[in-house]
Design a protein around this motif. Structure first.
Motif, PDB file in Angstrom:
ATOM      1  N   GLN A  24     -18.840  13.469  -1.991  1.00 54.98           N
ATOM      2  CA  GLN A  24     -18.635  14.835  -1.487  1.00 54.98           C
ATOM      3  C   GLN A  24     -18.132  15.736  -2.613  1.00 54.98           C
ATOM      4  OE1 GLN A  24     -16.814  15.280   2.339  1.00 54.98           O
ATOM      5  NE2 GLN A  24     -15.644  17.058   1.696  1.00 54.98           N
ATOM      6  N   LYS A  25     -17.190  15.238  -3.369  1.00 54.95           N
ATOM      7  CA  LYS A  25     -16.618  16.042  -4.466  1.00 54.95           C
ATOM      8  C   LYS A  25     -17.694  16.349  -5.508  1.00 54.95           C
ATOM      9  CE  LYS A  25     -12.549  16.389  -7.296  1.00 54.95           C
ATOM     10  NZ  LYS A  25     -11.607  17.322  -6.909  1.00 54.95           N
ATOM     11  N   LYS A  26     -18.511  15.335  -5.779  1.00 55.33           N
ATOM     12  CA  LYS A  26     -19.598  15.530  -6.750  1.00 55.33           C
ATOM     13  C   LYS A  26     -20.542  16.646  -6.284  1.00 55.33           C
ATOM     14  CE  LYS A  26     -21.257  11.636  -9.445  1.00 55.33           C
ATOM     15  NZ  LYS A  26     -21.928  10.364  -9.400  1.00 55.33           N
ATOM     16  N   ILE A  27     -20.734  16.713  -4.967  1.00 54.87           N
ATOM     17  CA  ILE A  27     -21.745  17.639  -4.437  1.00 54.87           C
ATOM     18  C   ILE A  27     -21.189  19.033  -4.188  1.00 54.87           C
ATOM     19  CG2 ILE A  27     -23.344  18.045  -2.497  1.00 54.87           C
ATOM     20  CD1 ILE A  27     -23.719  15.031  -2.307  1.00 54.87           C
ATOM     21  N   ILE A  28     -20.002  19.113  -3.567  1.00 52.56           N
ATOM     22  CA  ILE A  28     -19.494  20.477  -3.259  1.00 52.56           C
ATOM     23  C   ILE A  28     -18.109  20.746  -3.837  1.00 52.56           C
ATOM     24  CG2 ILE A  28     -20.904  20.805  -1.176  1.00 52.56           C
ATOM     25  CD1 ILE A  28     -18.333  20.225   0.478  1.00 52.56           C
ATOM     26  N   GLY A  29     -17.648  19.888  -4.733  1.00 54.50           N
ATOM     27  CA  GLY A  29     -16.350  20.107  -5.371  1.00 54.50           C
ATOM     28  C   GLY A  29     -15.239  20.093  -4.334  1.00 54.50           C
ATOM     29  N   ASP A  30     -14.324  21.060  -4.429  1.00 50.26           N
ATOM     30  CA  ASP A  30     -13.162  21.070  -3.529  1.00 50.26           C
ATOM     31  C   ASP A  30     -13.396  21.905  -2.274  1.00 50.26           C
ATOM     32  OD1 ASP A  30     -11.651  19.395  -5.087  1.00 50.26           O
ATOM     33  OD2 ASP A  30     -11.001  21.050  -6.392  1.00 50.26           O
ATOM     34  N   GLU A  31     -14.620  22.386  -2.106  1.00 45.96           N
ATOM     35  CA  GLU A  31     -14.910  23.212  -0.934  1.00 45.96           C
ATOM     36  C   GLU A  31     -14.684  22.422   0.366  1.00 45.96           C
ATOM     37  OE1 GLU A  31     -18.815  24.971  -1.440  1.00 45.96           O
ATOM     38  OE2 GLU A  31     -18.896  25.270   0.731  1.00 45.96           O
ATOM     39  N   GLU A  32     -14.105  23.077   1.365  1.00 51.02           N
ATOM     40  CA  GLU A  32     -13.881  22.423   2.665  1.00 51.02           C
ATOM     41  C   GLU A  32     -15.155  22.513   3.506  1.00 51.02           C
ATOM     42  OE1 GLU A  32     -11.343  20.868   4.398  1.00 51.02           O
ATOM     43  OE2 GLU A  32     -10.401  20.712   2.412  1.00 51.02           O
ATOM     44  N   PRO A  33     -15.672  21.409   4.008  1.00 48.78           N
ATOM     45  CA  PRO A  33     -16.860  21.510   4.875  1.00 48.78           C
ATOM     46  C   PRO A  33     -16.523  22.224   6.183  1.00 48.78           C
ATOM     47  CG  PRO A  33     -16.494  19.251   4.168  1.00 48.78           C
ATOM     48  CD  PRO A  33     -15.289  20.020   3.754  1.00 48.78           C
ATOM     49  N   MET A  34     -17.547  22.822   6.768  1.00 42.52           N
ATOM     50  CA  MET A  34     -17.383  23.538   8.030  1.00 42.52           C
ATOM     51  C   MET A  34     -17.179  22.524   9.165  1.00 42.52           C
ATOM     52  SD  MET A  34     -20.477  25.584   9.796  1.00 42.52           S
ATOM     53  CE  MET A  34     -20.736  26.750   8.502  1.00 42.52           C
ATOM     54  N   THR A  35     -16.288  22.839  10.091  1.00 45.38           N
ATOM     55  CA  THR A  35     -16.084  21.894  11.198  1.00 45.38           C
ATOM     56  C   THR A  35     -16.535  22.482  12.537  1.00 45.38           C
ATOM     57  OG1 THR A  35     -13.824  22.678  11.360  1.00 45.38           O
ATOM     58  CG2 THR A  35     -14.163  20.604  10.173  1.00 45.38           C
ATOM     59  N   VAL A  36     -16.803  23.785  12.569  1.00 43.44           N
ATOM     60  CA  VAL A  36     -17.266  24.376  13.835  1.00 43.44           C
ATOM     61  C   VAL A  36     -18.773  24.122  14.005  1.00 43.44           C
ATOM     62  CG1 VAL A  36     -15.531  26.200  13.833  1.00 43.44           C
ATOM     63  CG2 VAL A  36     -17.761  26.631  12.767  1.00 43.44           C
ATOM     64  N   ARG A  37     -19.278  24.440  15.199  1.00 45.12           N
ATOM     65  CA  ARG A  37     -20.730  24.327  15.418  1.00 45.12           C
ATOM     66  C   ARG A  37     -21.428  25.260  14.422  1.00 45.12           C
ATOM     67  NH1 ARG A  37     -24.792  27.010  19.256  1.00 45.12           N
ATOM     68  NH2 ARG A  37     -23.471  28.798  18.841  1.00 45.12           N
ATOM     69  N   PRO A  38     -22.386  24.759  13.645  1.00 47.79           N
ATOM     70  CA  PRO A  38     -22.958  25.588  12.568  1.00 47.79           C
ATOM     71  C   PRO A  38     -23.480  26.947  13.040  1.00 47.79           C
ATOM     72  CG  PRO A  38     -23.716  23.330  12.379  1.00 47.79           C
ATOM     73  CD  PRO A  38     -22.898  23.375  13.627  1.00 47.79           C
ATOM     74  N   ALA A  39     -24.118  26.985  14.217  1.00 48.10           N
ATOM     75  CA  ALA A  39     -24.705  28.264  14.639  1.00 48.10           C
ATOM     76  C   ALA A  39     -23.637  29.307  14.979  1.00 48.10           C
ATOM     77  CB  ALA A  39     -25.640  28.047  15.830  1.00 48.10           C
ATOM     78  N   ASP A  40     -22.374  28.858  15.163  1.00 49.10           N
ATOM     79  CA  ASP A  40     -21.305  29.840  15.403  1.00 49.10           C
ATOM     80  C   ASP A  40     -21.124  30.751  14.197  1.00 49.10           C
ATOM     81  OD1 ASP A  40     -20.789  28.990  17.943  1.00 49.10           O
ATOM     82  OD2 ASP A  40     -19.179  27.614  17.357  1.00 49.10           O
TER      83      ASP A  40
END
Ligand code: PYR
Length: 513
Positions: free
Chosen positions: A385-401
Motif C-alpha cells: 500500500q505504501k509503495k502504491i499510494i504512500g501515506d495517503e489514507e484510503p477512502m472508507t465511505v461508499r465510493p459513490a458518496d
C-alpha cells in the motif's frame, strides 16, 4: 418433482467468454423466436461487456439490440448483468447515472437484472438494487464466489442475508471462474435455501470441468435455476452445455422438461454461425485445469495470452499465473471478476515483464488501493500500500458518496449529438466512445462490418508527452513506452501512471496524456 429451471446465456456470457463478445445483433435475430419457444426460465442477452463492445467495436447501438430482441421474444423474460455501481463499465458512476441507466434498461425490455459487486461490498449494490426494484424488474442480487482465507461460508451467508434484507427477489451464486466444487455447491445452496428461503440461481463456468457436477449437487440441495449455453458456445471459458445438463437431469426429480430435439435444432444454428465467423469451440487448456491455483476466469486467460503474445513473451504466462495469486493476496484477496480481474491481472503482467514488482502501477490499481472500488475483502499488505499510494489514507465511505451527480453535465455536454435519453446515458458512461459512435452514425458508416482491434486505438503521438517534457528528458525510451502501451491496450486499463527516474509519465489509451 422439483424441476430445475434453466437460464440460457448463449447471447451474453457465452459469446463474451468465447468469442470476445463479438456476436452481432444480426447473428441473433433469426433464432430468437425458436429460443423463446424452448422453455427457458430466462435469456441472458444484455449487459456485462456486450454494451461496451457494441459501441466500441461493432458500431451497434446496444439499446437497439435490446429492443430488437424484445420485439421477438414474448414468452421468456430477458435478463442482463449489471456490475453494480460500475453498471456496464469499469469505474463507479454517480447515483443519478446508475438510476437513469437501470430505469432505461427496464423501459427498453429487461425483466431480470442480475447485480454483482466485484468485492461483495453490499454498499455498492444498494442504489442499483433500489433502482431495479423501482423500475419493476426482478432484482437478482449476486454473491461473487471465490476462494481465500476470508471467503468463508459465513461470509457468503452474511452477504446473501444482507442482499435479501435489501429486497432481492433472488440470490445468484456467481462462480465466474468455475471454482465451486460439487460438494461446496451442496453446502452453500443448502445453507442459503435453509436460512433465507429465497430463490437461488447458480451461475458457473465450465473452465476445468467442475460446473456440471456442481449443478447436480446444487439440484439436490434445492437450487432453483442454473445457467447453461448452447453447445457450440459452451465448454471452456463458457457455461456447461444445456444439452448435457438437460440429459443429466432426466429420469430424476429435477428433470428440466426441456426438449433435447429443440435444443439441438438451436445448436445447429449456432454451430453454422460459429463456423461462418471462424470462432473456436470452447476448450479446456492445461492452464485452465490450474484454475484453483490462479483463480483466473477463463475469459481472462485468453486476454493474458494475447497481451503476452503481443510482447513476444508468451513463455512468461506461467510466471504471470504464479504472480496473480501473490498480487491478489497483497491487495486483500479481491475476487477476480470485472473490474478486479483486470486490475490484478495487469499489475501481475507489469510485475513480471518489468522485472520489478510494483515499479509500474496503473491508475486503476492506485484507485483500488485508495478505496475507489469499495472495501477490499481483507487488509491490503501495508508495505505494498505504501509503495502504491504512500501515506495517503484510503477512502472508507461508499465510493459513490464522493461522486458529483453526472446526468446534468452529460445532458449539457452531449446536447449537440444526443437524440434520446439512451444517447445521453451512453455518453455519461463512455464519453469518448459514445462521441465517436455518434460521429460515425452521422457519417452513416455504422454498423461496422470489420471486427475492430484495440491495437488501432492507441497511437503514440507527440501530444502524449506531458507538457514541457521531451522524450530526451526521460530515461525510459520510446520503445519501452510503446511496449507498455501494447500491454495496457489489451486490458480495460485506461491509464497507466509511472515514474522513470523522477519523471512522471501518464500513458492513456486514445492518444492523450
Ligand atoms: C462481466 O462483468 O462482464 C462478467 O461477465 C462478470
Amino acid at each position: 418433482m422439483k424441476p430445475v429451471k434453466i437460464t440460457d446465456t448463449t447471447l451474453r456470457d457465452a459469446h463474451q467468454s468465447l468469442w470476445a463478445t463479438r456476436m452481432r445483433t444480426e447473428d441473433m435475430l433469426p433464432i430468437l423466436e425458436e429460443i423463446d419457444e424452448a422453455g427457458f426460465f430466462s435469456l441472458e442477452v444484455w449487459g456485462g461487456a456486450t454494451f461496451d463492445v457494441c459501441l466500441r467495436f461493432l458500431g451497434e447501438d446496444p439499446w437497439e439490440r435490446l429492443r430488437e430482441i424484445k420485439r421477438r421474444v414474448h414468452k421468456t423474460p430477458l435478463q442482463m448483468l449489471l456490475r453494480a455501481q460500475s453498471l456496464v463499465g469499469y469505474q463507479h458512476y454517480p447515483d443519478d447515472v446508475v438510476r437513469e441507466f437501470v430505469s432505461l434498461s427496464v423501459k427498453n425490455g429487461i425483466d431480470i437484472i442480475r447485480i454483482f459487486d466485484a468485492l461483495n461490498d453490499v454498499r455498492n449494490m444498494v442504489v442499483p438494487m433500489e433502482a431495479a426494484k423501482k423500475a419493476g424488474a426482478h432484482v437478482q442480487a449476486s454473491v461473487v464466489y471465490t476462494i481465500s482465507p476470508v471467503h468463508t461460508i459465513e461470509h457468503y451467508l452474511e452477504t446473501a442475508t444482507a442482499l435479501a434484507e435489501l429486497g432481492a427477489d433472488s440470490i445468484c451464486i456467481k462462480d465466474m471462474a468455475g471454482l465451486l466444487t460439487p460438494f461446496k455447491a451442496y453446502e452453500l445452496v443448502s445453507l442459503l435455501k435453509k436460512e433465507l428461503g429465497i430463490m437461488i440461481h447458480l451461475h458457473s463456468h465450465y473452465i476445468g470441468g467442475m460446473a456440471v457436477g456442481a449443478y447436480l449437487k446444487a439440484a439436490e440441495a434445492g437450487v432453483d435455476v442454473i445457467d447453461t449455453a448452447s453447445v457450440p458456445l459452451a465448454f471452456g471459458a463458457s457455461q456447461p452445455p444445456v444439452e448435457t445438463v438437460v440429459r443429466a437431469f432426466q429420469d430424476s426429480a429435477y428433470d428440466t422438461g426441456l426438449n433435447l430435439r429443440n435444443l439441438f435444432h438451436i445448436a445447429k444454428y449456432f454451430e453454422a454461425l460459429r463456423k461462418s465467423r471462424g470462432f473456436e469451440r470452447g476448450i479446456t487448456r492445461i492452464s485452465d485445469m490450474r484454475v484453483f491455483e490462479h483463480q483466473v476466469p477463463g475469459g481472462m486467460i485468453s486476454n493474458l495470452v494475447s497481451q503476452l503474445e503481443e510482447q513476444r513473451a508468451l513463455e512468461r504466462i506461467h510466471d504471470v499465473l504464479d504472480e496473480i495469486p501473490k498480487v491478489r493476496a497483497e491487495l486483500g484477496y479481491p475476487p477476480l471478476v470485472t473490474p478486479t480481474s483486470q486490475i490484478v491481472g495487469t499489475q501481475a503482467v507489469l510485475n513480471v515483464l518489468s522485472g520489478a514488482r510494483y515499479k509500474l502501477v496503473p491508475g486503476e490499481v492506485k484507485a483500488y488501493v485508495r478505496g475507489l472500488y469499495g472495501r477490499p475483502p481483507a487488509s491490503i499488505n501495508p508495505e505494498i500500500q505504501k509503495k502504491i499510494i504512500g501515506d495517503e489514507e484510503p477512502m472508507t465511505v461508499r465510493p459513490a458518496d464522493k461522486l458529483e451527480p453526472g446526468m446534468e453535465k452529460a445532458k449539457r455536454d452531449s446536447s449537440g449529438f444526443a437524440h434520446s435519453p439512451e444517447d445521453v446515458i451512453n455518453f455519461a458512461i463512455f464519453p469518448q466512445i459514445a462521441r465517436k459512435f455518434y460521429e460515425e452514425r452521422k457519417q452513416g458508416v455504422l454498423p461496422k462490418k470489420e471486427i475492430q482491434s484495440t491495437a488501432n486505438e492507441t497511437k503514440l503521438t507527440k501530444e502524449m508527452w506531458p507538457t514541457g517534457l521531451s522524450k530526451e528528458d526521460s530515461k525510459m525510451n520510446l520503445n519501452e513506452i510503446k511496449e507498455l502501451i501494447k500491454i495496457i491496450d489489451k486490458t480495460e486499463i485506461s491509464e497507466l501512471n509511472l515514474e522513470s527516474d523522477g519523471v512522471k509519465i501518464c500513458i492513456r489509451k486514445g492518444a492523450n496524456a
